[in-house]
Enzyme design. Sequence first.
Site, short mmCIF file in Angstrom:
data_model
loop_
_atom_site.label_atom_id
_atom_site.label_comp_id
_atom_site.label_asym_id
_atom_site.label_seq_id
_atom_site.Cartn_x
_atom_site.Cartn_y
_atom_site.Cartn_z
N HIS A 91 22.03 17.58 41.42
CA HIS A 91 21.06 18.45 42.07
C HIS A 91 19.96 17.60 42.70
O HIS A 91 19.46 18.20 43.70
CB HIS A 91 20.43 19.51 40.93
CG HIS A 91 19.66 18.73 40.22
ND1 HIS A 91 18.43 19.32 39.66
CD2 HIS A 91 19.51 17.38 39.58
CE1 HIS A 91 17.80 18.81 38.79
NE2 HIS A 91 18.31 17.40 38.90
N GLY B 79 24.35 -0.67 38.03
CA GLY B 79 24.77 -0.44 39.29
C GLY B 79 24.14 0.63 39.89
O GLY B 79 23.58 1.48 39.44
N ASP C 209 24.00 3.13 35.08
CA ASP C 209 22.95 3.52 35.60
C ASP C 209 22.17 2.30 36.38
O ASP C 209 22.90 1.08 36.63
CB ASP C 209 22.13 3.97 34.49
CG ASP C 209 21.03 5.07 34.79
OD1 ASP C 209 20.64 4.80 36.09
OD2 ASP C 209 20.79 6.16 34.37
N PHE D 57 25.41 4.04 42.18
CA PHE D 57 26.56 4.93 42.72
C PHE D 57 26.60 4.87 44.24
O PHE D 57 27.70 5.53 44.70
CB PHE D 57 26.69 6.06 41.87
CG PHE D 57 25.59 7.13 41.71
CD1 PHE D 57 24.87 7.48 43.11
CD2 PHE D 57 25.30 7.41 40.48
CE1 PHE D 57 23.79 8.37 42.47
CE2 PHE D 57 23.97 8.32 40.23
CZ PHE D 57 23.37 8.73 41.40
#
Length: 339
Positions: A248, A228, A202, A230
Site C-alpha cells: 500500500h 537491501g 529490509d 527491493f
Amino acid sequence: MSVPHAVTPDKIMQLGLGFWGSKTFLSAIELGVFTALSDGPLDAQALQDRLQLHPRSTRDFLDALVALGMLQRDGTTYSNTPETAQFLVRGKPGYLGGMLEMANQRLYPFWGSLTEALHTGLPQNEMKTGGQGLFETIYGDPERLRLFLSAMTGLSMGAAMAIAGKFPWKEYQSVVDVGGAQGGLLVQLCLAHQHLKGINFDLPVVEPIFEEYVAMNELSDRLKFVPGSFFETEIPSGDVITMGHILHDWSLDEKRMLLDKAYRALPDGGALIIFEALIDDERRQNAFGLLMSLNMLIETPGGFDYTGADCSGWMREAGFRETRVEHLIGPDSMVVAIK
Ligand SMILES: C[S@@+](CC[C@H](N)C(=O)[O-])C[C@H]1O[C@@H](n2cnc3c(N)ncnc32)[C@H](O)[C@@H]1O
C-alpha cells in the site's frame, strides 16, 4: 406496525467532532499519562504535578479519558485500563505509543491539509516543503526508527499470530519476509513452527534492531537478516514470501514490480502471502482500510490501499496460478497466491 425511526444528528456530530477525542487521547500519550500510571493508581493532584498540567485542565482531561474508555477511576484515583497498561506504557515490548506519538506529531497536522490533497493528489507530509519521503524521514532519527519498528511489531502481532495459525506451514521449509521490520511476523512463525527458517529482507538500517529482537526471542540460529532495497536488488529466494503492510506504500507500477520480484524469487509451488488492511471488494465496509488509503495519499506520492480482488488480479497477471483471500483479525486480511 413498525415504530418510525427517529432521525437524530448524533452520528453526524460524533463523527464531525471525533477529532476532539482523538486529540485528547494523543496528547495523553504525548504527555505520558499511561506510563505515569504504570506503577499503580495516582490521584489527580499527583498526575497534575507529574505531567505539569494546569489546574484548569486536569480534571476535565483525566475524566474525558475515563469517559473515552482509556483510563479507569476509582473514587479520586486514576489507573490504566488493561489495554493501556499493555500497549501504552513506554519501554514495554509491544508499545504502540511510538506509532501514535508519530501520528500526533506528524499525521495530525498533515491531515489538516486533507482537502488540499483531495484537490491536488499530492502528499501533504514533509515532502510538500521539499523534505524527504516517509521512510527517510522516520529512519533519519534513530529513536524514531526504533519506536516505529517496535510499534509495527505490536500493530501486526494479531495478524502475525493468525498467519502462523491459518497457513499450512508444515508444507514449507523457509520464509522470506520482505520489509519485515523488527521481525514480528518471523518470530511468531518460528515460535509456532519449529521446522521453519526465515529471512528478513529490509533496509540496512533496520538490521541491529531486528537482530536484537530475534536474540531476545532466542531465534538467532533460525532467523537471518539480508540488507537491501527491493528497488535495487532481487528479493532473496524462499519457499514462502510474505509482505505485510508493504504494497500500500507504493504506486500500481511499483506494486506490480514487487509482485514480479516475489514471483521470480519463489520455486514452483511456492506461496506469496500479502497482508494488510484490505478494503472489502464492495468498498463499503472496511472504513479503516479506506482511511488508510487516504493516509497513503497524505504520506506518499503514489501509494494506495486496495481490495482482495484487486490484489488477486495483479497476482494472476504476475503469473501466479491460484489465489485466495482470508480474513485475519480486525481490519487485516491476507491474499495467498501459489506459483
Ligand atoms: C509499514 S512497515 C511494515 C512492517 C511489517 N512488514 C509489518 O507488517 O508490521 C514497511 C517496512 O518496509 C521496509 N521498507 C521500506 N522501503 C524498503 C525498501 N526499499 N526495501 C526493503 N524494505 C523496505 C521498511 O523498513 C519497513 O520495515
